[in-house]
Every structure is written in structure tokens, then in C-alpha cells.
Design an enzyme around this catalytic site. Structure first.
Site, PDB file in Angstrom:
ATOM      1  N   ARG A   1       0.915  -0.910  -0.151  1.00 49.63           N
ATOM      2  CA  ARG A   1      -0.115   0.108   0.000  1.00 49.63           C
ATOM      3  C   ARG A   1       0.878   1.851   0.339  1.00 49.63           C
ATOM      4  NH1 ARG A   1      -4.011   1.971   5.001  1.00 49.63           N
ATOM      5  NH2 ARG A   1      -2.646   2.651   5.735  1.00 49.63           N
TER       6      ARG A   1
ATOM      7  N   HIS B   1     -14.920  -1.257   0.447  1.00 49.00           N
ATOM      8  CA  HIS B   1     -13.809  -2.574   1.533  1.00 49.00           C
ATOM      9  C   HIS B   1     -13.888  -3.418   2.822  1.00 49.00           C
ATOM     10  CE1 HIS B   1     -10.833  -0.230  -1.631  1.00 49.00           C
ATOM     11  NE2 HIS B   1     -11.080  -0.967  -1.907  1.00 49.00           N
TER      12      HIS B   1
ATOM     13  N   GLU C   1     -10.303  -6.673   4.766  1.00 47.96           N
ATOM     14  CA  GLU C   1      -9.524  -8.006   3.596  1.00 47.96           C
ATOM     15  C   GLU C   1      -8.580  -8.451   4.476  1.00 47.96           C
ATOM     16  OE1 GLU C   1      -7.055  -6.245   0.101  1.00 47.96           O
ATOM     17  OE2 GLU C   1      -8.483  -4.645   0.889  1.00 47.96           O
TER      18      GLU C   1
ATOM     19  N   HIS D   1     -13.972  -8.155  -1.178  1.00 51.45           N
ATOM     20  CA  HIS D   1     -12.627  -9.151  -0.094  1.00 51.45           C
ATOM     21  C   HIS D   1     -13.574  -9.399   0.787  1.00 51.45           C
ATOM     22  CE1 HIS D   1     -10.064  -7.362  -2.126  1.00 51.45           C
ATOM     23  NE2 HIS D   1      -9.952  -6.146  -1.850  1.00 51.45           N
TER      24      HIS D   1
ATOM     25  N   ASP E   1      -9.946  -5.401  -9.321  1.00 45.93           N
ATOM     26  CA  ASP E   1      -8.975  -5.148  -8.492  1.00 45.93           C
ATOM     27  C   ASP E   1      -8.289  -4.830  -8.516  1.00 45.93           C
ATOM     28  OD1 ASP E   1      -8.094  -3.734  -5.964  1.00 45.93           O
ATOM     29  OD2 ASP E   1      -8.675  -5.527  -4.679  1.00 45.93           O
TER      30      ASP E   1
END
Length: 467
Positions: free
Chosen positions: A96, A245, A248, A282, A333
Site C-alpha cells: 500500500r 472494502h 480484507e 473482499h 481489483d
């Protein structure tokens, strides 16, 4: 829903019928099917057991196009660039950080070029619609563009350029973590509050047409509070898609427990907001109570197997979710793959590896794994998109895939063998032609504007890689 005269400006007018020797209809495989549609691209008649007429376009195998229910288009340009081990243990969180640094540089023109390349690839592999979870709103300095919806509008323009249907989901992204932690500096392009999101939705409203829907996406419960989400939904028109989201990563679940005393899916379910317009992307780490709650709500679980594998997220609890009657769809995604076949294959294979079992994605009414996966993902993707897609029926979009009947894998097959063979027999792309809203956008495996799209993408990547 308004019509835009520019909607199909890039595509020639095709004949408004297709004769299929075998077509996958809601009631199953049917023979000698004539599919007819109107100028807007909506099916007007689907007639089995008919006879082809002279000069009519014909195909052997026709199936409905798939909806890609989760996309971050700009991440397509990162594919393959983050597979280098760091000095410490790599994880979703280290990936990320790299993604944030990359996102700081992308211009409006570049995001359109990247999205067009991605969407052309998705079309070539059988996705005919995409749900764009779009959070790159501001300029690199962190200010809104003169036209606040500039980046989202560029992504919609890429969808229209390629012909793919799109559900644009402007993302509510206010906090860095649970407890209303302030955003980091490298998240500055994502920053939005409730008023910002409602302004973006309103600005994009004129884009709605048969090919385009506008919904909303709270990024996650760590980035948007329950109170904020409730405020947005009070204003958002009914039945618009809502994506998020959720659960996840184990770290996210632990942080939510520490901050609220509840797990993420539990927290959302207890808010009373969950219903059929939601897509929980997710939902990797749910306990059995959460699995039952999501299934009972009618929400879609948005499974993105190739990205979840790439990022080391973990495995979705597919058997318990199927047993509870839950609805699933698939998304690409981060776009390490653009193939629905690969997404579905690895959804099943991941379960086989996890459980040391075979033929997991099935139930008593459908024992064929490929059939179960394709049909379930069609239904879930259509629901998550908020558009009339996912089946070859009158009133639905004329979104159709013609498979390559000349390929060795598909020769001599009975209808019942087609989906299993397509999904589980190798990596050749068996999608030959693709129609979206009745317009043929893929011909013999190539997008009709593939050369110009690839050229613009190549220029964009040269610019980004020189940074």
C-alpha cells in the site's frame, strides 16, 4: 435514464440481431436462439428453437458478459512493479505504501489512458461491465481540480472510449484509521468528506445513461465512519450501488475490535444499513455469524481472488457462504489479471488448497463447478453494478460473448461441458467476439481501437517510468 448522443460515437452500427446455435439463457443452455436488440442496446427478444435467416450474423457459443465488480483502474499500470522483496517482511501494508507513492503522480490524461488500456483488456477476456471504485479525486498537491469530478469523468470517458459499461463509485475517504485518525500526507489525493462525495455524485449525475451508473463507495470502516456513511445514504437516491472494502486483512479486524469492540462486518451489519444494494469487497476474514449475516442481508460479497492472492490477504470462506445462500461476484481489483476465467478458477483452486478438497463451489442444485461459478458471478456482478446486465433476457443489455468454437478445447462439446471446459482447461483466451449494448467492440480477439489505445498507454507508461 438519460441518453447521450455521444455514447456510441466510437463504434459502428452493427446489425441488431445475432443467431446462436447454443446460448446460455437464465433457464440454461438453449439451441438455435435469435437475440435481437434495439438502438439503445437493450435486448428486445430472445427466441430459442428458431431458424437462421440468410445473411444473419451467426455464432456457435454465446454467453452473457461478466461484470467486473471491483476495479482501481490506475493500479493497472503498477502490475508487476511491486514483486521485489523488501528488507523486512512484505505485506499488504508495505504494498500500500508503494501504491500511495505511485498514485501521487498520475495526471487526468494518464488515468484516462491507463483506464482505456485496462478496459480494452477486460473486454477482450469477457468482462462487459466494470464497477470503478474511484478514490483518486484531487490533484497532486491535494486540491480539487477546477472541475471536482475531473478524474472520475476521465475514467468514465475511457469506458465510453472502449465501449465497456461502467458503474462509477466515488469514494468517501476521510480518515487514515479507526478512531478518526487524520489522513497521512501521501493520502492527500484521496481526501473526501460527506459534502465532497455528495458534490461529486451530483456532478456526475448527468453522465448516467444505459451504459453508465453512479453509486458511492465508503472506502472502508477505517476510512469512513458509520455516521458518515449513514449521512451519505440519506441523500443518495434509492437503489444506487454502495460498495465498501471490508475485513480484507487480519490487522484491520484487530484494529476495528480495539476501536469499537466489534469486528468490521459485525459493525456494519449491526448498523442496520446492509441490504441488496451493498457490495462487501473482499470480506476475507469473517466469522460464521458474519457469514450468515451478510448472506441474509442480500448483499454481494465481492471476491477478487487474484489480487487477494497477490497481496496475501487470505481465503474467503466460500463453503459456509454458499451454504448460507450468499451472493458472490468477482472483480479484478488491482488488475494483476484481467480475466474472469482466471478469477473464477483461482477462487475454486484457493478453496481446494485451503481445504484439501475438490469441487468446492457447488451445491445440490448445481454440481458442475464451472456452471455454478459463472452463473453466481453473473448474478452477483449484475446486482453490484446496479445495471440491467448479467443475463440474455428481454429488457437487459445486449452484452454477449461469442466463444471460439474453432479452438481445440471447445470442439465436439456438449452444452453441459462448455463452462467447466472453458474455465478449467488452460490459459488460452477463448473469447473471440464481444458485444456490449449490441455494439461489437472485440473482433477476433482484438479491440476495434486496440492500436490507438495501446499507443496512448505506451506514451503514458514512458512518462510514469521516467519519474
Amino acid at each position: 435514464m438519460s441518453q447521450h448522443h455521444q455514447l456510441y460515437q466510437h463504434f459502428p452500427q452493427n446489425p441488431q440481431s445475432l443467431f446462436a446455435q447454443h446460448a446460455l439463457l437464465p433457464q440454461g443452455w438453449m439451441k438455435n436462439v435469435r437475440l435481437q436488440w434495439d438502438q439503445a442496446g437493450n435486448l428486445t427478444a430472445v427466441t430459442p428453437d428458431t431458424i437462421a435467416v440468410s445473411g444473419e450474423t451467426q455464432a456457435t457459443w454465446v454467453v452473457p458478459g461478466m461484470s467486473n465488480l471491483h476495479s482501481h483502474a490506475f493500479q493497472r499500470a503498477m502490475a508487476g512493479m511491486t514483486e521485489i522483496a523488501g528488507d523486512s517482511k512484505d505485506s499488504f501494508w508495505t504494498w500500500r505504501d508503494l501504491m500511495y507513492r505511485y498514485a501521487l503522480h498520475i495526471t487526468p490524461g494518464q488515468i484516462q489512458a491507463i483506464a482505456a488500456q485496462l478496459y480494452a483488456e477486460c473486454l477482450r477476456h469477457g468482462y462487459t461491465g466494470v464497477c470503478e471504485f474511484h478514490y483518486l479525486h484531487r490533484d497532486p498537491a491535494g486540491a480539487f481540480y477546477a472541475r471536482p469530478e475531473e478524474m472520475a469523468a476521465r475514467v468514465i470517458a475511457a469506458a465510453h472510449q472502449t465501449g465497456i459499461g461502467i458503474t462509477m463509485l466515488p469514494v468517501l475517504y476521510s480518515y487514515a484509521d479507526f478512531g478518526a485518525q487524520p489522513l497521512r500526507d501521501d493520502q492527500r489525493r484521496f481526501s473526501t468528506g460527506v459534502d465532497d462525495i455528495l458534490r461529486l455524485v451530483n456532478a456526475l449525475e448527468s453522465q448516467r445513461d444505459w451504459q453508465t451508473e453512479i453509486g458511492v463507495a465508503p472506502h472502508s470502516l477505517r476510512a469512513a465512519s458509520i455516521a458518515q456513511i449513514q449521512e451519505v445514504l440519506r441523500v443518495l437516491p434509492d437503489r444506487r450501488p454502495v460498495h465498501i472494502h471490508i475485513a480484507e486483512q487480519v490487522r484491520e479486524v484487530d484494529a476495528c475490535l480495539a476501536a469499537t469492540g466489534k469486528r468490521p462486518v459485525e459493525l456494519l451489519a449491526d448498523s442496520g444499513m446492509l441490504d441488496q444494494r451493498w457490495c462487501l469487497v473482499h470480506a476475507t476474514h469473517m466469522n460464521k455469524d458474519e457469514v450468515r449475516a451478510v448472506a441474509a442481508s442480500g448483499a454481494v460479497a465481492g471476491i477478487c481472488t487474484t489480487t487477494e492472492g497477490n497481496l496475501g490477504d487470505g481465503f474467503f470462506d466460500l463453503p459456509d457462504y454458499i451454504e448460507a445462500g450468499g451472493c458472490i461476484g468477482i472483480g479484478s481489483d488491482s488488475h494483476v489479471s484481467q480475466s474472469p476465467v482466471e478469477e473464477l478458477r483461482w477462487l475454486e483452486y484457493g478453496q481446494r488448497l485451503r481445504l484439501q478438497a475438490r469441487n468446492v463451489a457447488s451445491h445440490q442444485q448445481q454440481r458442475r463447478v464451472g456452471d455454478f461459478l459463472w452463473q453466481a458471478a453473473l448474478q452477483g456482478g449484475a446486482q453490484a453494478s446496479g445495471r440491467k446486465v448479467g443475463q440474455l433476457s428481454s429488457g437487459y443489455r445486449a452484452d454477449m460473448l461469442v466463444l471460439d468454437a474453432t479452438h481445440p478445447n471447445l470442439t465436439g462439446l456438449h452444452c453441459d461441458e462448455l463452462l467447466n471446459t472453458w474455465i478449467f482447461s488452460g490459459n488460452d483466451n477463448l473469447v473471440r467476439h464481444v458485444y456490449v449494448g449490441g455494439r461489437q467492440v472485440i473482433v477476433d480477439g482484438r479491440h476495434i481501437q486496440q492500436a490507438s489505445i495501446q499507443s496512448a498507454y505506451a506514451d503514458c507508461m514512458r512518462e510514469l517510468r521516467s519519474l
